[in-house]
Design a protein around this motif. Structure first.
Motif, PDB file in Angstrom:
ATOM      1  N   ALA A   1      21.317  -4.344   5.956  1.00  0.00           N
ATOM      2  CA  ALA A   1      20.057  -3.604   5.836  1.00  0.00           C
ATOM      3  C   ALA A   1      19.072  -4.033   6.925  1.00  0.00           C
ATOM      4  O   ALA A   1      18.894  -5.224   7.163  1.00  0.00           O
ATOM      5  N   ARG A   2      18.451  -3.051   7.571  1.00  0.00           N
ATOM      6  CA  ARG A   2      17.441  -3.344   8.598  1.00  0.00           C
ATOM      7  C   ARG A   2      16.291  -4.143   8.031  1.00  0.00           C
ATOM      8  O   ARG A   2      15.716  -4.982   8.694  1.00  0.00           O
ATOM      9  N   LEU A   3      15.929  -3.809   6.783  1.00  0.00           N
ATOM     10  CA  LEU A   3      14.772  -4.458   6.159  1.00  0.00           C
ATOM     11  C   LEU A   3      15.157  -5.723   5.406  1.00  0.00           C
ATOM     12  O   LEU A   3      14.305  -6.342   4.773  1.00  0.00           O
ATOM     13  N   GLY A   4      16.446  -6.112   5.448  1.00  0.00           N
ATOM     14  CA  GLY A   4      16.877  -7.310   4.734  1.00  0.00           C
ATOM     15  C   GLY A   4      16.521  -7.220   3.258  1.00  0.00           C
ATOM     16  O   GLY A   4      16.660  -6.165   2.642  1.00  0.00           O
ATOM     17  N   ASP A   5      16.005  -8.333   2.698  1.00  0.00           N
ATOM     18  CA  ASP A   5      15.740  -8.332   1.255  1.00  0.00           C
ATOM     19  C   ASP A   5      14.466  -7.577   0.881  1.00  0.00           C
ATOM     20  O   ASP A   5      14.132  -7.465  -0.293  1.00  0.00           O
ATOM     21  N   GLN A   6      13.746  -7.029   1.878  1.00  0.00           N
ATOM     22  CA  GLN A   6      12.563  -6.221   1.542  1.00  0.00           C
ATOM     23  C   GLN A   6      12.908  -4.741   1.336  1.00  0.00           C
ATOM     24  O   GLN A   6      12.039  -3.959   0.941  1.00  0.00           O
ATOM     25  N   ALA A   7      14.153  -4.350   1.615  1.00  0.00           N
ATOM     26  CA  ALA A   7      14.501  -2.923   1.551  1.00  0.00           C
ATOM     27  C   ALA A   7      14.184  -2.289   0.186  1.00  0.00           C
ATOM     28  O   ALA A   7      13.533  -1.239   0.142  1.00  0.00           O
ATOM     29  N   PRO A   8      14.596  -2.916  -0.937  1.00  0.00           N
ATOM     30  CA  PRO A   8      14.277  -2.266  -2.217  1.00  0.00           C
ATOM     31  C   PRO A   8      12.773  -2.208  -2.486  1.00  0.00           C
ATOM     32  O   PRO A   8      12.286  -1.226  -3.047  1.00  0.00           O
ATOM     33  N   LEU A   9      12.025  -3.243  -2.058  1.00  0.00           N
ATOM     34  CA  LEU A   9      10.573  -3.259  -2.302  1.00  0.00           C
ATOM     35  C   LEU A   9       9.896  -2.124  -1.548  1.00  0.00           C
ATOM     36  O   LEU A   9       9.023  -1.427  -2.080  1.00  0.00           O
ATOM     37  N   ILE A  10      10.304  -1.924  -0.301  1.00  0.00           N
ATOM     38  CA  ILE A  10       9.696  -0.865   0.513  1.00  0.00           C
ATOM     39  C   ILE A  10      10.115   0.513  -0.013  1.00  0.00           C
ATOM     40  O   ILE A  10       9.311   1.440  -0.077  1.00  0.00           O
ATOM     41  N   GLY A  11      11.359   0.623  -0.452  1.00  0.00           N
ATOM     42  CA  GLY A  11      11.799   1.875  -1.076  1.00  0.00           C
ATOM     43  C   GLY A  11      11.002   2.181  -2.334  1.00  0.00           C
ATOM     44  O   GLY A  11      10.571   3.316  -2.561  1.00  0.00           O
ATOM     45  N   LEU A  12      10.771   1.155  -3.157  1.00  0.00           N
ATOM     46  CA  LEU A  12       9.996   1.355  -4.385  1.00  0.00           C
ATOM     47  C   LEU A  12       8.561   1.763  -4.064  1.00  0.00           C
ATOM     48  O   LEU A  12       7.979   2.619  -4.738  1.00  0.00           O
ATOM     49  N   ALA A  13       7.989   1.142  -3.019  1.00  0.00           N
ATOM     50  CA  ALA A  13       6.618   1.505  -2.632  1.00  0.00           C
ATOM     51  C   ALA A  13       6.561   2.966  -2.188  1.00  0.00           C
ATOM     52  O   ALA A  13       5.618   3.694  -2.517  1.00  0.00           O
ATOM     53  N   GLY A  14       7.597   3.404  -1.453  1.00  0.00           N
ATOM     54  CA  GLY A  14       7.644   4.806  -1.015  1.00  0.00           C
ATOM     55  C   GLY A  14       7.776   5.762  -2.195  1.00  0.00           C
ATOM     56  O   GLY A  14       7.116   6.809  -2.251  1.00  0.00           O
ATOM     57  N   LEU A  15       8.601   5.393  -3.175  1.00  0.00           N
ATOM     58  CA  LEU A  15       8.764   6.238  -4.357  1.00  0.00           C
ATOM     59  C   LEU A  15       7.482   6.251  -5.185  1.00  0.00           C
ATOM     60  O   LEU A  15       7.094   7.281  -5.758  1.00  0.00           O
ATOM     61  N   ALA A  16       6.802   5.088  -5.241  1.00  0.00           N
ATOM     62  CA  ALA A  16       5.525   5.006  -5.965  1.00  0.00           C
ATOM     63  C   ALA A  16       4.495   5.919  -5.304  1.00  0.00           C
ATOM     64  O   ALA A  16       3.752   6.636  -5.982  1.00  0.00           O
ATOM     65  N   ALA A  17       4.472   5.924  -3.968  1.00  0.00           N
ATOM     66  CA  ALA A  17       3.528   6.781  -3.239  1.00  0.00           C
ATOM     67  C   ALA A  17       3.821   8.257  -3.533  1.00  0.00           C
ATOM     68  O   ALA A  17       2.906   9.047  -3.774  1.00  0.00           O
ATOM     69  N   ASP A  18       5.095   8.621  -3.530  1.00  0.00           N
ATOM     70  CA  ASP A  18       5.451  10.006  -3.832  1.00  0.00           C
ATOM     71  C   ASP A  18       4.991  10.397  -5.242  1.00  0.00           C
ATOM     72  O   ASP A  18       4.575  11.534  -5.478  1.00  0.00           O
TER      73      ASP A  18
ATOM     74  N   ASP B   1       0.857  -1.190   0.000  1.00  0.00           N
ATOM     75  CA  ASP B   1       0.000   0.000   0.000  1.00  0.00           C
ATOM     76  C   ASP B   1       0.892   1.239   0.000  1.00  0.00           C
ATOM     77  O   ASP B   1       2.123   1.131   0.041  1.00  0.00           O
ATOM     78  N   LEU B   2       0.271   2.414  -0.077  1.00  0.00           N
ATOM     79  CA  LEU B   2       1.078   3.625  -0.262  1.00  0.00           C
ATOM     80  C   LEU B   2       1.593   4.203   1.055  1.00  0.00           C
ATOM     81  O   LEU B   2       2.186   5.271   1.086  1.00  0.00           O
ATOM     82  N   THR B   3       1.424   3.436   2.162  1.00  0.00           N
ATOM     83  CA  THR B   3       2.205   3.747   3.361  1.00  0.00           C
ATOM     84  C   THR B   3       3.544   3.001   3.288  1.00  0.00           C
ATOM     85  O   THR B   3       4.316   3.013   4.233  1.00  0.00           O
ATOM     86  N   ALA B   4       3.788   2.314   2.158  1.00  0.00           N
ATOM     87  CA  ALA B   4       5.000   1.498   1.938  1.00  0.00           C
ATOM     88  C   ALA B   4       5.022   0.259   2.832  1.00  0.00           C
ATOM     89  O   ALA B   4       6.082  -0.177   3.281  1.00  0.00           O
ATOM     90  N   THR B   5       3.845  -0.297   3.069  1.00  0.00           N
ATOM     91  CA  THR B   5       3.756  -1.571   3.781  1.00  0.00           C
ATOM     92  C   THR B   5       3.555  -2.690   2.760  1.00  0.00           C
ATOM     93  O   THR B   5       2.631  -2.622   1.942  1.00  0.00           O
ATOM     94  N   VAL B   6       4.427  -3.680   2.799  1.00  0.00           N
ATOM     95  CA  VAL B   6       4.315  -4.807   1.864  1.00  0.00           C
ATOM     96  C   VAL B   6       3.197  -5.740   2.330  1.00  0.00           C
ATOM     97  O   VAL B   6       3.176  -6.174   3.484  1.00  0.00           O
ATOM     98  N   LEU B   7       2.259  -6.038   1.433  1.00  0.00           N
ATOM     99  CA  LEU B   7       1.100  -6.880   1.781  1.00  0.00           C
ATOM    100  C   LEU B   7       1.297  -8.320   1.328  1.00  0.00           C
ATOM    101  O   LEU B   7       0.766  -9.249   1.936  1.00  0.00           O
ATOM    102  N   ALA B   8       2.038  -8.505   0.239  1.00  0.00           N
ATOM    103  CA  ALA B   8       2.313  -9.857  -0.264  1.00  0.00           C
ATOM    104  C   ALA B   8       3.524  -9.779  -1.170  1.00  0.00           C
ATOM    105  O   ALA B   8       3.717  -8.780  -1.861  1.00  0.00           O
TER     106      ALA B   8
END
Ligand SMILES: [Zn+2]
Length: 393
Positions: free
Chosen positions: A359-376, A98-105
């Protein structure tokens, strides 16, 4: 999203009102009206328009000691969602966020060597459609963001892919996705996405973060004061093909002695082939099992990368250095990088550097970064205003 409310003359557009709510909300209509200086009628009209685009929602009611408590408004980041794809030389991860950059699946799979973009992007969309159906979020899908190795030009959006990904350069990636989906498409360098994801994980608004991805290749991304910094041609952080003095190892780029030829996952695969290593997962397994050849090779690779990062740290002066990718997140590798950076970087730069860690987020770091950029991208005021204009045309 940094929106300077005071930078505009005249009343704020709906897109800018939404940006105020996203940055400072939730707030009541009354508080918002006081902030943006619009008449009540204009404000109601603009908020209605934003609600029609499903970009605005109510967030409960304000606590009140008397009378009817006022409704709170906020940007609806949780109500819309993105497909994000972290595409590497040999692996692919696709997620719904979602656009809070939370990975749902999320789903991961291998990519055959030298696969053409059309085939990989077809897989991204097929997996994405399945994940949207599984999460029940197909109707909320409003943006797609892809992270890829190599530079992405911030002006044209065209990218330059590494040599191991032939056919991926130019506007091929963006255009191939845009031809198949009816939502905005964001293409970003994967290490920038990693750095931005780590920045979001910290929850601090203005950090300076250096993110380094060590998988098959090596790339790094920089977030300065909370925003990705891409440089003039998008090549910030492209450290993989810096020539190391005294090295002649052949690199995938055709030159010799590059950092990537010495310290990347590909270099480790070549070095450890006699020990039976065939994949990056084999490297990780052998290090975990305490196999000495693997530990020695990984430590030396980390030391070489740390030597280059000492220069980067001295120039960028970050608070955090986070290492991602299957090799970067290996604690032994991170230890070797840390030792070399602490030994070689400018002492004053080191005063500000709080940590060098996986990385704190491990292998999810790029996915969460992409979600944040998508939200922006979705909440960008000019995009919102253009969408409203198209909606009412
Ligand atoms: Zn090279």
């Amino acid at each position: 999203m940094q929106v300077d409310v005071n930078a505009t003359s005249g009343p704020l557009s709906p897109g800018r009102i939404l940006a105020v709510l996203r940055r400072d909300g939730p707030m009541t209509r009354h508080e918002l009206q006081a902030r943006v200086g619009l008449s009540r009628a204009t404000m109601v009209e603009r908020l209605d328009a934003l609600s029609r685009l499903k970009l605005l929602r109510t967030a409960g009611r304000q606590a009140s000691s008397g009378g009817r408590p006022a409704e709170l408004l906020t940007a609806d980041e949780a109500g819309r969602c993105a497909l994000v794809a972290d595409i590497g030389v040999s692996h692919l991860a696709v997620a719904v966020a979602d656009l809070t950059a939370t990975v749902l699946a999320v789903r991961r799979e291998k990519v055959p060597a030298r696969q053409e973009p059309a085939a990989v992007l077809e897989r991204v969309l097929a997996i994405g459609a399945e994940l949207l159906a599984e999460t029940g979020r197909a109707e909320d899908f409003c943006v797609l963001a892809a992270g890829i190795p190599g530079q992405v030009d911030p002006t044209s959006g065209a990218n330059t892919a590494p040599p191991s990904m032939p056919g991926w350069s130019g506007t091929a990636v963006h255009d191939a996705i845009a031809a198949r989906v009816r939502v905005p498409v964001v293409v970003e360098n994967d290490a920038n996405a990693l750095a931005f994801g780590e920045h979001l994980a910290d929850g601090a608004p203005a950090t300076t973060m250096l993110g380094v991805k060590v998988g098959t290749g090596i790339g790094s991304g920089v977030v300065i004061n909370g925003r990705p910094y891409r440089g003039v041609t998008g090549s910030v952080g492209e450290i993989g093909h810096i020539k190391l003095a005294g090295h002649e190892e052949r690199c995938a780029c055709g030159r010799t002695g590059c950092l990537a030829a010495v310290a990347s996952g590909r270099a480790l695969l070549r070095l450890l082939r006699p020990s039976g290593v065939r994949t990056l997962a084999d490297v990780v397994r052998q290090v975990d099992q305490g196999r000495q050849e693997a530990i020695t090779a990984v430590t030396e690779a980390g030391r070489q990368l740390g030597g280059v990062l000492a220069t980067v740290v001295s120039i960028v002066n970050p608070q955090h250095l986070r290492l991602g990718g299957p090799i970067g997140t290996l604690p032994r590798f991170a230890d070797a990088v840390r030792t070399a950076v602490l030994d070689q970087a400018h002492p004053v730069a080191l005063l500000g550097l709080r940590e060098i860690t996986p990385a704190r987020l491990g292998d999810q770091a790029p996915l969460i970064g992409l979600a944040g950029l998508a939200a922006d991208a979705v909440f960008d005021p000019s995009t919102v205003d253009a969408q409203l204009a198209a909606d009412t045309a």
